[in-house]
Write a protein that holds these residues in place. Sequence first.
Motif, PDB file in Angstrom:
ATOM      1  N   LYS A  54       1.036  -1.347   0.058  1.00  0.00           N
ATOM      2  CA  LYS A  54       0.436  -0.266  -0.047  1.00  0.00           C
ATOM      3  C   LYS A  54       1.266   1.236   0.776  1.00  0.00           C
ATOM      4  N   VAL A  55       0.703   2.274  -1.261  1.00  0.00           N
ATOM      5  CA  VAL A  55       1.868   3.299  -1.439  1.00  0.00           C
ATOM      6  C   VAL A  55       1.454   4.844  -1.255  1.00  0.00           C
ATOM      7  N   ILE A  56       1.547   5.357  -0.769  1.00  0.00           N
ATOM      8  CA  ILE A  56       1.228   6.998  -0.401  1.00  0.00           C
ATOM      9  C   ILE A  56       1.855   7.048  -0.627  1.00  0.00           C
ATOM     10  N   ALA A  57       2.158   8.730  -2.090  1.00  0.00           N
ATOM     11  CA  ALA A  57       2.732   8.882  -2.162  1.00  0.00           C
ATOM     12  C   ALA A  57       2.581  10.351  -2.528  1.00  0.00           C
ATOM     13  N   SER A  58       3.316  11.142  -1.402  1.00  0.00           N
ATOM     14  CA  SER A  58       3.585  12.622  -1.622  1.00  0.00           C
ATOM     15  C   SER A  58       3.946  13.795  -2.138  1.00  0.00           C
ATOM     16  N   ALA A  59       3.836  15.339  -2.410  1.00  0.00           N
ATOM     17  CA  ALA A  59       4.524  15.925  -3.415  1.00  0.00           C
ATOM     18  C   ALA A  59       3.710  17.288  -3.657  1.00  0.00           C
ATOM     19  N   GLN A  60       4.121  18.229  -4.262  1.00  0.00           N
ATOM     20  CA  GLN A  60       3.648  19.615  -4.277  1.00  0.00           C
ATOM     21  C   GLN A  60       2.479  19.274  -4.932  1.00  0.00           C
ATOM     22  N   ALA A  61       1.397  19.717  -4.883  1.00  0.00           N
ATOM     23  CA  ALA A  61       0.035  19.572  -5.759  1.00  0.00           C
ATOM     24  C   ALA A  61       0.242  20.493  -7.649  1.00  0.00           C
ATOM     25  N   CYS A  62       0.608  20.926  -6.931  1.00  0.00           N
ATOM     26  CA  CYS A  62       1.426  21.406  -8.648  1.00  0.00           C
ATOM     27  C   CYS A  62       2.656  20.533  -9.308  1.00  0.00           C
ATOM     28  N   PHE A  63       2.979  20.100  -8.777  1.00  0.00           N
ATOM     29  CA  PHE A  63       3.778  18.843  -9.604  1.00  0.00           C
ATOM     30  C   PHE A  63       3.595  17.818  -9.662  1.00  0.00           C
ATOM     31  N   LEU A  64       3.068  17.472  -8.908  1.00  0.00           N
ATOM     32  CA  LEU A  64       2.155  15.930  -8.751  1.00  0.00           C
ATOM     33  C   LEU A  64       1.253  16.197  -9.584  1.00  0.00           C
ATOM     34  N   SER A  65       0.672  17.217 -10.024  1.00  0.00           N
ATOM     35  CA  SER A  65      -0.589  17.149 -10.801  1.00  0.00           C
ATOM     36  C   SER A  65      -0.038  17.135 -12.472  1.00  0.00           C
ATOM     37  N   MET A  66       0.587  18.355 -12.404  1.00  0.00           N
ATOM     38  CA  MET A  66       0.712  18.819 -13.480  1.00  0.00           C
ATOM     39  C   MET A  66       2.282  18.723 -14.249  1.00  0.00           C
ATOM     40  N   ARG A  67       3.868  18.751 -13.849  1.00  0.00           N
ATOM     41  CA  ARG A  67       4.985  17.500 -14.041  1.00  0.00           C
ATOM     42  C   ARG A  67       4.486  15.651 -14.624  1.00  0.00           C
ATOM     43  N   CYS A  68       3.996  15.423 -13.135  1.00  0.00           N
ATOM     44  CA  CYS A  68       3.498  13.362 -13.063  1.00  0.00           C
ATOM     45  C   CYS A  68       2.581  13.371 -13.653  1.00  0.00           C
ATOM     46  N   TYR A  69       1.520  14.445 -14.821  1.00  0.00           N
ATOM     47  CA  TYR A  69       0.429  14.121 -15.449  1.00  0.00           C
ATOM     48  C   TYR A  69       0.308  12.421 -16.184  1.00  0.00           C
ATOM     49  N   GLU A  70       1.629  12.294 -16.556  1.00  0.00           N
ATOM     50  CA  GLU A  70       1.668  11.001 -17.970  1.00  0.00           C
ATOM     51  C   GLU A  70       1.920   9.996 -16.968  1.00  0.00           C
ATOM     52  N   GLN A  71       2.304   9.854 -15.924  1.00  0.00           N
ATOM     53  CA  GLN A  71       3.091   8.747 -15.243  1.00  0.00           C
ATOM     54  C   GLN A  71       1.623   8.214 -14.477  1.00  0.00           C
ATOM     55  N   VAL A  72       1.153   9.381 -13.873  1.00  0.00           N
ATOM     56  CA  VAL A  72       0.231   9.301 -13.473  1.00  0.00           C
ATOM     57  C   VAL A  72      -1.544   8.333 -13.490  1.00  0.00           C
ATOM     58  N   ARG A  73      -1.125   8.790 -15.284  1.00  0.00           N
ATOM     59  CA  ARG A  73      -2.280   8.275 -16.146  1.00  0.00           C
ATOM     60  C   ARG A  73      -2.118   6.819 -16.563  1.00  0.00           C
ATOM     61  N   GLN A  74      -0.756   6.715 -16.886  1.00  0.00           N
ATOM     62  CA  GLN A  74       0.031   5.698 -16.977  1.00  0.00           C
ATOM     63  C   GLN A  74      -0.321   4.674 -15.715  1.00  0.00           C
ATOM     64  N   TYR A  75       0.427   4.682 -14.929  1.00  0.00           N
ATOM     65  CA  TYR A  75       0.502   3.295 -13.878  1.00  0.00           C
ATOM     66  C   TYR A  75      -1.148   3.427 -12.961  1.00  0.00           C
ATOM     67  N   SER A  76      -1.672   4.649 -12.849  1.00  0.00           N
ATOM     68  CA  SER A  76      -2.823   4.092 -11.971  1.00  0.00           C
ATOM     69  C   SER A  76      -4.441   4.606 -12.805  1.00  0.00           C
ATOM     70  N   GLY A  77      -3.841   5.145 -13.904  1.00  0.00           N
ATOM     71  CA  GLY A  77      -4.976   5.246 -15.126  1.00  0.00           C
ATOM     72  C   GLY A  77      -4.904   3.855 -15.666  1.00  0.00           C
ATOM     73  N   TYR A  78      -4.672   3.354 -16.106  1.00  0.00           N
ATOM     74  CA  TYR A  78      -3.916   2.334 -17.528  1.00  0.00           C
ATOM     75  C   TYR A  78      -3.503   1.026 -16.619  1.00  0.00           C
ATOM     76  N   MET A  79      -2.624   1.537 -15.822  1.00  0.00           N
ATOM     77  CA  MET A  79      -2.176  -0.507 -15.109  1.00  0.00           C
ATOM     78  C   MET A  79      -3.378   0.133 -13.675  1.00  0.00           C
ATOM     79  N   GLU A  80      -3.756   0.723 -13.010  1.00  0.00           N
ATOM     80  CA  GLU A  80      -4.913   0.384 -12.320  1.00  0.00           C
ATOM     81  C   GLU A  80      -4.359   0.534 -11.053  1.00  0.00           C
ATOM     82  N   LEU A  81      -2.679   1.056 -10.667  1.00  0.00           N
ATOM     83  CA  LEU A  81      -2.569   0.509  -9.407  1.00  0.00           C
ATOM     84  C   LEU A  81      -2.901   1.640  -8.113  1.00  0.00           C
TER      85      LEU A  81
END
Length: 304
Positions: A54-81
């Motif tokens: 069970k993983v919690i990933a914490s960062a400043q919201a501006c970077f966690l949303s904009m800079r990481c959008y592709e990674q979040v989309r692929q890993y937690s969207g497409y891969m459903e992690l």
Amino acid sequence: AKNINDLIVLSADMAKPAGLTKFSTLYPEKFFNVGIAEQNLVGVAAGISNEGFKVIASAQACFLSMRCYEQVRQYSGYMELPIVYVGISSGFGLTFFGNTHYALEDISLYKSIPGMIVLSPSDPGQAIKAMTAAINVNAPVYIRCTGIPGLTPIYKEEFDFKIGKGITIQNGTDITVISSGSVTRNVLTAVSELESLFHLSIKLIDMHTISPIDKELLDSCMDCKLIVTVEEHFIDGGLGSIVAEFLAQKNITHKPLLLKLGVNNKFSIPGDYNHLLESNNLHSEGLIKSITKMVKLVFSNDKN
């Protein structure tokens, strides 16, 4: 951490601002700092999550949303992690750091990812409940943390928190005001003043779950003449836009009018937190002024 043996918490060099200093000291084997590398943070989180943690990933919201959008989309969207992403200092929380550090698009980005739950707690107690729910839901979750340190709690007594179920703070029949995040404090003050000024019955909803939206609760507002949404986010793409889509899809003859209040789609002049809210009419006086204009238009024939 005491109860969940397989819990891992990651930070992108944000342990102290995220309140994780004590956690990292007590549970050093459960905490990893990947440094100022938010895209790498999401990649590492995905790898650990894929191993069953069970993983919690914490960062400043501006970077966690904009800079990481592709990674979040692929890993937690497409891969459903089922990673729990915690965006700290969302909205105007980083004040003098300026527009590069304001997270005013994070709702619109995260809600567009299939299967992603988006939570926006309004006070510290609710944030704790949001984290507990997020850890147990077995789905990807983004928790949007707005406000600054030292804000007083909104909830003074115990309350139920369920993902996908908004909280009705008070009932009303004329107007429904739907809010999310720490700006709800200003909404409470504004609603109290508006009720006194216009003798209106106002329903107030704390919509802590922005996606999936509580459609059943929204259905209960259809007899009101006006719905007002308030958020510390760009007016386009956030809570107000979700409510607008809901209303557009309702196949009924008479619908409430909708007033969306938030941050105008422009860059703000940096300053302290109160200045930024005030310059975007999100302080209580600004909310009263904005809602009053619509009240006079909607209720001109039957209210003094």
